[in-house]
Design an enzyme around this catalytic site. Structure first.
Site, short mmCIF file in Angstrom:
data_model
loop_
_atom_site.label_atom_id
_atom_site.label_comp_id
_atom_site.label_asym_id
_atom_site.label_seq_id
_atom_site.Cartn_x
_atom_site.Cartn_y
_atom_site.Cartn_z
CE LYS A 150 -2.33 -0.85 3.85
NZ LYS A 150 -1.74 -2.12 4.26
NE ARG A 177 -4.99 -1.32 9.68
CZ ARG A 177 -3.88 -0.74 9.23
NH1 ARG A 177 -3.88 0.51 8.83
NH2 ARG A 177 -2.75 -1.43 9.17
NE ARG A 220 7.11 -2.33 6.39
CZ ARG A 220 5.79 -2.16 6.35
NH1 ARG A 220 5.19 -1.87 5.21
NH2 ARG A 220 5.06 -2.30 7.44
NE ARG A 225 5.59 0.01 10.56
CZ ARG A 225 4.48 0.02 9.83
NH1 ARG A 225 4.48 0.55 8.63
NH2 ARG A 225 3.37 -0.49 10.29
NE ARG A 274 1.48 -4.45 11.51
CZ ARG A 274 2.49 -4.16 10.68
NH1 ARG A 274 3.69 -4.67 10.89
NH2 ARG A 274 2.28 -3.38 9.66
P1 AMP Z 1 0.10 0.74 9.11
O1 AMP Z 1 1.27 1.63 8.95
O2 AMP Z 1 -1.05 1.14 8.25
O3 AMP Z 1 0.47 -0.72 8.97
O4 AMP Z 1 -0.42 0.92 10.61
C1 AMP Z 1 0.42 0.65 11.73
C2 AMP Z 1 -0.42 0.50 12.98
O5 AMP Z 1 -1.14 1.71 13.26
C3 AMP Z 1 -1.51 -0.58 12.91
O6 AMP Z 1 -1.01 -1.87 13.18
C4 AMP Z 1 -2.48 -0.08 13.98
O7 AMP Z 1 -1.99 -0.35 15.29
C5 AMP Z 1 -2.44 1.44 13.78
N1 AMP Z 1 -3.44 1.85 12.78
C6 AMP Z 1 -3.21 2.36 11.55
N2 AMP Z 1 -4.35 2.61 10.90
C7 AMP Z 1 -5.36 2.24 11.75
C8 AMP Z 1 -6.77 2.21 11.66
N3 AMP Z 1 -7.41 2.62 10.55
N4 AMP Z 1 -7.47 1.76 12.73
C9 AMP Z 1 -6.85 1.36 13.84
N5 AMP Z 1 -5.51 1.31 14.00
C10 AMP Z 1 -4.76 1.75 12.96
#
Ligand code: AMP
Length: 215
Positions: A13, A88, A127, A160, A171
């Protein structure tokens, strides 16, 4: 263009978001990036979010919906937006519809990038990114020229904390339980386009462009 970018962690993404925003002048709204920024700024919201992120869980809907609502109301979203990693959950998707309705807008397309779990795990475990300019590398496929140093700005390369072992598995589990059901929601609204993320990112992007140009 009002775009939603969906898919499990590691599907690509972020890479597609970079390509889309380079071609189309719309703001890239990544809730993950917003939370990471809040964490690094040490804000109250960041401290709260970090507990969930480190556990591989979703930050509670109310917090997440609040920050997206605020962001979408900003003037740079007038001509469109690219939402990455939001919604999400079904609650978030419904809240998004309501927010957009108030702003006289709607989601125009939901791009879903998919890849098999073993590929996602391999990608996430390799990553890394630059602490300063955030450029993303993969230690297996696209490492920085000098280990630990960013090619672009010379910044430190870090992993990360949620890309490590058990958190990755959690996740993916959370994605399958809470986010995958949303695909049906957007499919029923006839907004969903499924893309195979298990190929070169430039090929995926060509398909993305074809879809966006057909809107
Ligand atoms: P990402 O970078 O999109 O993989 O997001 C990293 C982390 O941020 C996720 O594993 C969640 O803990 C939190 N997060 C990001 N977007 C959301 C969302 N839409 N709803 C809830 N938690 C989120």
């Amino acid at each position: 263009m009002n775009i939603i970018l969906m898919g499990p962690p590691g599907a690509g993404k972020g890479t597609q978001a970079e390509l889309i925003k380079a071609k189309y002048p719309i703001p890239h709204i990544s809730t993950g990036d917003m939370f990471r920024e809040a964490v690094s700024n040490g804000t109250q919201m960041g401290k709260e979010a970090q507990k969930y992120m480190d556990a591989g869980k979703l930050v509670p809907d109310q917090v997440t919906i609040g920050i997206v609502e605020e962001r979408l109301a900003q003037s740079d979203c007038a001509k469109g937006f690219l939402l990455d990693g939001f919604p999400r959950t079904t609650v978030q998707a419904e809240a998004l519809d309501q927010t957009l309705k108030k702003l006289n807008k709607k989601v125009e397309v939901a791009l879903n990038i998919a890849a098999p779990d073993e590929i996602l795990i391999e990608r996430l475990s390799g990553r890394v990114s630059c602490k300063d300019c955030k450029k993303v590398y993969n230690l297996s496929y696209s490492p920085p020229a000098q280990a630990g140093v960013c090619d672009i700005c010379g910044g430190e390369i870090i992993q990360r904390s949620d890309d490590r072992g058990e958190t990755v598995a959690k996740r993916l589990e959370v994605y399958n339980e809470q986010t995958a059901p949303l695909l049906k929601y957007y499919d029923e609204c006839q907004l969903l386009h499924n893309l195979d993320g298990n190929r070169d990112s430039r090929e995926v992007f060509q398909e993305v462009v074809r879809i966006l140009e057909s809107l």
